[in-house]
Structure formats: C-alpha cells, structure tokens
Design an enzyme around this catalytic site. Structure first.
Site, mmCIF file in Angstrom:
data_model
loop_
_atom_site.group_PDB
_atom_site.id
_atom_site.type_symbol
_atom_site.label_atom_id
_atom_site.label_comp_id
_atom_site.label_asym_id
_atom_site.label_seq_id
_atom_site.Cartn_x
_atom_site.Cartn_y
_atom_site.Cartn_z
ATOM 1 N N ASP A 1 0.866 -1.183 0.000
ATOM 2 C CA ASP A 1 0.000 0.000 0.000
ATOM 3 C C ASP A 1 0.901 1.230 0.000
ATOM 4 O O ASP A 1 2.100 1.131 0.272
ATOM 5 C CB ASP A 1 -0.886 -0.004 1.264
ATOM 6 C CG ASP A 1 -1.755 1.248 1.356
ATOM 7 O OD1 ASP A 1 -2.401 1.586 0.351
ATOM 8 O OD2 ASP A 1 -1.772 1.904 2.417
ATOM 9 N N SER A 2 0.299 2.378 -0.268
ATOM 10 C CA SER A 2 1.054 3.623 -0.227
ATOM 11 C C SER A 2 1.447 3.997 1.203
ATOM 12 O O SER A 2 2.266 4.888 1.399
ATOM 13 C CB SER A 2 0.207 4.746 -0.821
ATOM 14 O OG SER A 2 -1.014 4.843 -0.122
ATOM 15 N N CYS B 1 -3.737 -0.926 -2.073
ATOM 16 C CA CYS B 1 -3.988 0.498 -2.322
ATOM 17 C C CYS B 1 -4.903 0.650 -3.545
ATOM 18 O O CYS B 1 -4.558 0.201 -4.631
ATOM 19 C CB CYS B 1 -2.645 1.167 -2.583
ATOM 20 S SG CYS B 1 -2.750 2.903 -2.975
ATOM 21 N N GLU C 1 -6.258 9.992 8.942
ATOM 22 C CA GLU C 1 -4.908 9.844 9.498
ATOM 23 C C GLU C 1 -4.726 10.711 10.746
ATOM 24 O O GLU C 1 -3.936 10.385 11.624
ATOM 25 C CB GLU C 1 -3.859 10.154 8.429
ATOM 26 C CG GLU C 1 -3.968 9.162 7.280
ATOM 27 C CD GLU C 1 -2.693 8.889 6.534
ATOM 28 O OE1 GLU C 1 -1.757 9.705 6.617
ATOM 29 O OE2 GLU C 1 -2.640 7.852 5.845
ATOM 30 N N CYS D 1 -11.187 3.170 -1.302
ATOM 31 C CA CYS D 1 -9.936 3.692 -0.734
ATOM 32 C C CYS D 1 -9.681 2.956 0.575
ATOM 33 O O CYS D 1 -10.620 2.651 1.323
ATOM 34 C CB CYS D 1 -10.066 5.193 -0.471
ATOM 35 S SG CYS D 1 -8.621 5.915 0.325
ATOM 36 N N HIS E 1 -8.677 3.882 3.367
ATOM 37 C CA HIS E 1 -9.025 4.542 4.630
ATOM 38 C C HIS E 1 -10.524 4.577 4.927
ATOM 39 O O HIS E 1 -10.920 4.784 6.061
ATOM 40 C CB HIS E 1 -8.515 5.983 4.604
ATOM 41 C CG HIS E 1 -7.025 6.109 4.637
ATOM 42 N ND1 HIS E 1 -6.213 5.528 3.693
ATOM 43 C CD2 HIS E 1 -6.204 6.746 5.497
ATOM 44 C CE1 HIS E 1 -4.950 5.818 3.971
ATOM 45 N NE2 HIS E 1 -4.918 6.555 5.060
HETATM 46 N N1 DGL Z 1 -3.979 3.973 -0.182
HETATM 47 C C1 DGL Z 1 -4.635 5.005 -0.942
HETATM 48 C C2 DGL Z 1 -5.876 4.414 -1.640
HETATM 49 O O1 DGL Z 1 -6.418 3.419 -1.222
HETATM 50 C C3 DGL Z 1 -5.020 6.205 -0.086
HETATM 51 C C4 DGL Z 1 -3.840 6.998 0.406
HETATM 52 C C5 DGL Z 1 -3.026 7.613 -0.712
HETATM 53 O O2 DGL Z 1 -3.524 8.512 -1.398
HETATM 54 O O3 DGL Z 1 -1.898 7.197 -0.872
HETATM 55 O O4 DGL Z 1 -6.305 4.947 -2.632
#
Ligand code: DGL
Length: 260
Positions: free
Chosen positions: A6-7, A69, A148, A180, A182
């Site tokens: 993931d990012s 992600c 976050e 997403c 989050h």
């Molecule tokens: N992990 C990213 C997503 O699911 C969200 C956070 C980011 O923008 O890196 O799209």
C-alpha cells in the site's frame, strides 16, 4: 507468503481483513510511508512506485501479491501483471463483483482518491459487465488526511462527508463502493449520510474473501504455519509516530513496524 503493498498504513485495513479470514497464512506487508500519498500523484509515478514495491515483496518471498492500495490498483495493476509472473490480486475486481451483486437499480456510487476516480477503472469494469448500469464517482481528497489525524468522529469530518456524498445521494445510488483503504474507518459516518438503504461495499473485506477463494486450491500456502497464527511482518519505508498510531487503531493492538 502473501505479499501486500500500500502507499502507507491505510492498506492495513486489507491486511486486517486477510488476517481475520486467513489467520494461518503468512503476510509480508509493505507500506510506502516515505512516498505517501499516492492519490494525488501522476499515473507514471504511481506505476513506478508500485513496480518497486512489488519487486521488494517478490524478492522477500511473496507468492501472491495483493495490491491493497486502491490508487495503485486503479492505475498500476495491469502493468504489474505484465511485469511479474505471479498472481496479482487487487482491491478493484472483488469490490466490483460485490457491487454488481448488490445493486438493484443499477446506480452505483464510487468514492476514492483523485487518481482512482480519474482512472475511471470502476466505471469501465462495471459497465463492461452491464452497459446499462450507471457509475457515479466522487473524488474525496480530504478524507485520507482526516482519517490519518484520527478525526473520525468530528463535526468537520461529518460536514465534509455531507458535501462529498450529497451528489451521490441525489443520484439515488443504492450501492456505494468505498474505493480507498481509509474509508472503512469512516463507515459509521458514511452510512447515515447516504441513507441506510444504500449498501456500502468495503473493498478490504471483499478482497480478503476473493483471496481466500483464490488460495483454496493452494492449501500449502494457507496452512504453512499449521494451526498457529502466522508470523506476519509489517514493513514501512519510513517510520513515524503517526504510522504507529494508525496501525494500532486499525488492528486494535500494537503492530511492530519494521523500517526498511
Ligand atoms: N492507499 C490510498 C488508496 O487506497 C489512499 C492513500 C493515498 O492517497 O496514498 O487509494
């Protein structure tokens, strides 16, 4: 070993869902905290980072890759499938399949980062199956930082959600894809703002269920740890207090983050 990237730490919502469904399957996680967020970056950069993340996981023993992600999945999955010769599972197809099963009126909402919405991947995948379905997408760039910061029950977050979700409600969607990492942490705030008749699709759970089906014919990978819970490893490209806190919030326990 299941390689997940993931990012950042948000993808731990997917890792948590996988831990719950496949407790004996060992997980190797990589959160690219040093370069987060991906959602506001260009496709070229997201692809480059996704290839590097996958390379790390493969080098360290991953036998299947889960792109947790949504942004990376929307933009880079296809390229990853060309570059790497192992199964690449992402969060899009399982969420699309569940949305298609869920909708009654064919009006499906999708919320995600800017890059995810701009990629139009959900629209493409859903209308490929049924060209009569309507996909109404909304980029929600303010939600990731709010989650976050732990602002998951603030008045300000509720106001912003109302602004983002109102157009979708207006279009009478009956299904909403939380596109997403989050957003599963905002479910309780999102549901009342779209109305209780709208079914929320949590892509983390859908992906874990999809992975379980995929691995059903690979009992070895699933049970390598016997009946013991697997020894999962959570790597990050930068280690911050905030990352530790978010990880603990997602899992409900302290997670040891290993800095690369
Ligand atoms: N992990 C990213 C997503 O699911 C969200 C956070 C980011 O923008 O890196 O799209």
């Amino acid at each position: 070993m299941i390689g997940i990237f993931d990012s950042g730490v948000g993808g731990m919502t997917v890792a948590r869902a996988i831990e719950e469904l496949l407790p004996a399957a060992p997980i190797l996680y990589l959160g690219d905290i040093a370069r987060t967020p991906y959602g506001s970056k260009s496709a070229r950069t997201i692809i480059e980072y996704s290839i590097e993340n996958t390379r790390f996981l493969v080098k360290n023993g991953a036998e299947v890759i889960v792109v947790a992600c949504n942004t990376a999945a929307s933009v880079a999955s296809e390229r990853l499938r060309q570059e790497f010769h192992l199964p690449i599972i992402d969060v899009i197809a399982p969420a699309v399949a569940e949305a298609l099963r869920s909708t009654r009126n064919g009006r499906i909402g999708v919320i995600g980062t800017r890059a995810t919405v701009q990629s139009e991947v959900y629209q493409r995948e859903i209308t490929r199956v049924n060209p009569n379905f309507r996909v109404i997408s909304q980029a929600c760039p303010l939600l990731v930082p709010l989650v976050e910061e732990g602002w998951t029950n603030r008045r300000e977050t509720k106001m912003i959600l109302r602004r983002y979700l109102h157009p979708l409600k207006d279009q009478q969607i009956d299904t909403l894809v939380l596109g997403c990492t989050h957003y599963p942490l905002l479910t309780e705030l999102i549901q009342p703002r779209v109305g209780k008749r709208v079914r929320l699709i949590d892509s983390s759970r859908a992906t874990a269920a999809h992975l379980r089906r995929h691995l059903a014919d690979q009992p070895d990978l699933l049970n390598r740890a016997g009946h013991q819970p697997a020894d999962n490893r959570y790597h990050v490209t930068d280690l911050t207090d905030s990352a530790r806190q978010i990880a603990a919030r997602i899992f409900g326990r302290t997670i040891e983050l290993i800095s690369l």
